[in-house]
Design a protein around this motif. Sequence first.
Motif, PDB file in Angstrom:
ATOM      1  N   THR A 291     -16.983-119.423  -9.759  1.00  0.00           N
ATOM      2  CA  THR A 291     -17.196-118.062  -8.691  1.00  0.00           C
ATOM      3  C   THR A 291     -15.860-117.788  -9.576  1.00  0.00           C
ATOM      4  O   THR A 291     -15.019-117.655  -9.955  1.00  0.00           O
ATOM      5  CB  THR A 291     -16.733-118.763  -7.148  1.00  0.00           C
TER       6      THR A 291
ATOM      7  N   GLU B 138     -14.054-113.550  -9.845  1.00  0.00           N
ATOM      8  CA  GLU B 138     -13.767-112.816  -8.819  1.00  0.00           C
ATOM      9  C   GLU B 138     -13.034-111.880  -9.111  1.00  0.00           C
ATOM     10  O   GLU B 138     -11.696-111.957  -9.957  1.00  0.00           O
ATOM     11  CB  GLU B 138     -13.422-113.140  -7.357  1.00  0.00           C
ATOM     12  N   SER B 139     -13.129-110.635  -8.625  1.00  0.00           N
ATOM     13  CA  SER B 139     -12.111-109.531  -8.460  1.00  0.00           C
ATOM     14  C   SER B 139     -11.809-108.772  -7.411  1.00  0.00           C
ATOM     15  O   SER B 139     -12.361-108.815  -6.405  1.00  0.00           O
ATOM     16  CB  SER B 139     -13.196-108.223  -9.926  1.00  0.00           C
ATOM     17  N   ARG B 140     -11.130-107.491  -8.126  1.00  0.00           N
ATOM     18  CA  ARG B 140     -10.943-107.118  -6.488  1.00  0.00           C
ATOM     19  C   ARG B 140     -11.548-106.163  -6.092  1.00  0.00           C
ATOM     20  O   ARG B 140     -11.585-105.363  -4.725  1.00  0.00           O
ATOM     21  CB  ARG B 140      -9.210-106.137  -6.920  1.00  0.00           C
TER      22      ARG B 140
ATOM     23  N   GLY C  96     -14.799-107.501  -5.958  1.00  0.00           N
ATOM     24  CA  GLY C  96     -16.291-108.588  -5.732  1.00  0.00           C
ATOM     25  C   GLY C  96     -16.515-109.692  -6.600  1.00  0.00           C
ATOM     26  O   GLY C  96     -15.549-110.044  -6.757  1.00  0.00           O
ATOM     27  N   GLN C  97     -17.289-110.284  -6.045  1.00  0.00           N
ATOM     28  CA  GLN C  97     -17.578-111.856  -6.658  1.00  0.00           C
ATOM     29  C   GLN C  97     -19.095-111.745  -6.617  1.00  0.00           C
ATOM     30  O   GLN C  97     -19.604-111.328  -6.934  1.00  0.00           O
ATOM     31  CB  GLN C  97     -17.069-112.900  -5.510  1.00  0.00           C
TER      32      GLN C  97
ATOM     33  N   ARG D 268     -21.521-115.305  -8.745  1.00  0.00           N
ATOM     34  CA  ARG D 268     -21.313-116.627  -8.849  1.00  0.00           C
ATOM     35  C   ARG D 268     -22.344-116.819 -10.469  1.00  0.00           C
ATOM     36  O   ARG D 268     -23.173-116.302 -10.584  1.00  0.00           O
ATOM     37  CB  ARG D 268     -21.789-117.642  -8.168  1.00  0.00           C
TER      38      ARG D 268
ATOM     39  N   ASN E  21     -20.740-105.957  -8.799  1.00  0.00           N
ATOM     40  CA  ASN E  21     -20.093-106.218  -8.167  1.00  0.00           C
ATOM     41  C   ASN E  21     -18.637-106.438  -8.435  1.00  0.00           C
ATOM     42  O   ASN E  21     -17.533-105.912  -7.748  1.00  0.00           O
ATOM     43  CB  ASN E  21     -20.103-107.204  -7.084  1.00  0.00           C
ATOM     44  N   LEU E  22     -18.278-106.785  -9.855  1.00  0.00           N
ATOM     45  CA  LEU E  22     -17.137-107.039 -10.436  1.00  0.00           C
ATOM     46  C   LEU E  22     -16.239-105.745 -10.888  1.00  0.00           C
ATOM     47  O   LEU E  22     -15.021-105.694 -11.028  1.00  0.00           O
ATOM     48  CB  LEU E  22     -17.106-108.773 -11.315  1.00  0.00           C
TER      49      LEU E  22
ATOM     50  N   VAL F  84     -10.278-110.532 -13.196  1.00  0.00           N
ATOM     51  CA  VAL F  84     -11.266-111.811 -12.826  1.00  0.00           C
ATOM     52  C   VAL F  84      -9.866-112.689 -12.949  1.00  0.00           C
ATOM     53  O   VAL F  84      -9.619-113.324 -13.378  1.00  0.00           O
ATOM     54  CB  VAL F  84     -12.717-111.923 -13.423  1.00  0.00           C
ATOM     55  N   ARG F  85     -10.388-114.048 -11.383  1.00  0.00           N
ATOM     56  CA  ARG F  85     -10.044-114.826 -11.449  1.00  0.00           C
ATOM     57  C   ARG F  85     -11.728-115.747 -11.257  1.00  0.00           C
ATOM     58  O   ARG F  85     -12.214-115.582 -10.872  1.00  0.00           O
ATOM     59  CB  ARG F  85      -9.704-115.052  -9.797  1.00  0.00           C
TER      60      ARG F  85
END
Length: 96
Positions: free
Chosen positions: A35, A37-39, A41-42, A44, A71-72, A91-92
């Motif tokens: 996954t 994820e950014s501030r 969205g995310q 997969r 969405n990122l 991103v994470r």
Amino acid sequence: MTRRGGNLDLDPVDLLDIHPDDANRYDVRDGTQVTVESRHGQARLTARVSEQTAPGQVFCSFHFPASGVNNLTSDHADTVTSCPEYKVTAVRVARA
């Protein structure tokens, strides 16, 4: 890849390119579902571990919107080129 009626078709897969050092840090192996994820969205994605990406950076294409990669990023764009600010998105990454 799949073979249909004698033709070879590529199944759409969004890949996250990640450096081996970062993959080890996040316990991610080549082919692992992750996954991202950014501030904003995310998404997969499937990890592709490679030294082609610099440590501390990841890369993914925007070819297949179903994964959520779009969405990122934010909706902001450069005022001159109209290029989105996708180059600066933090991103994470985590195993899915």
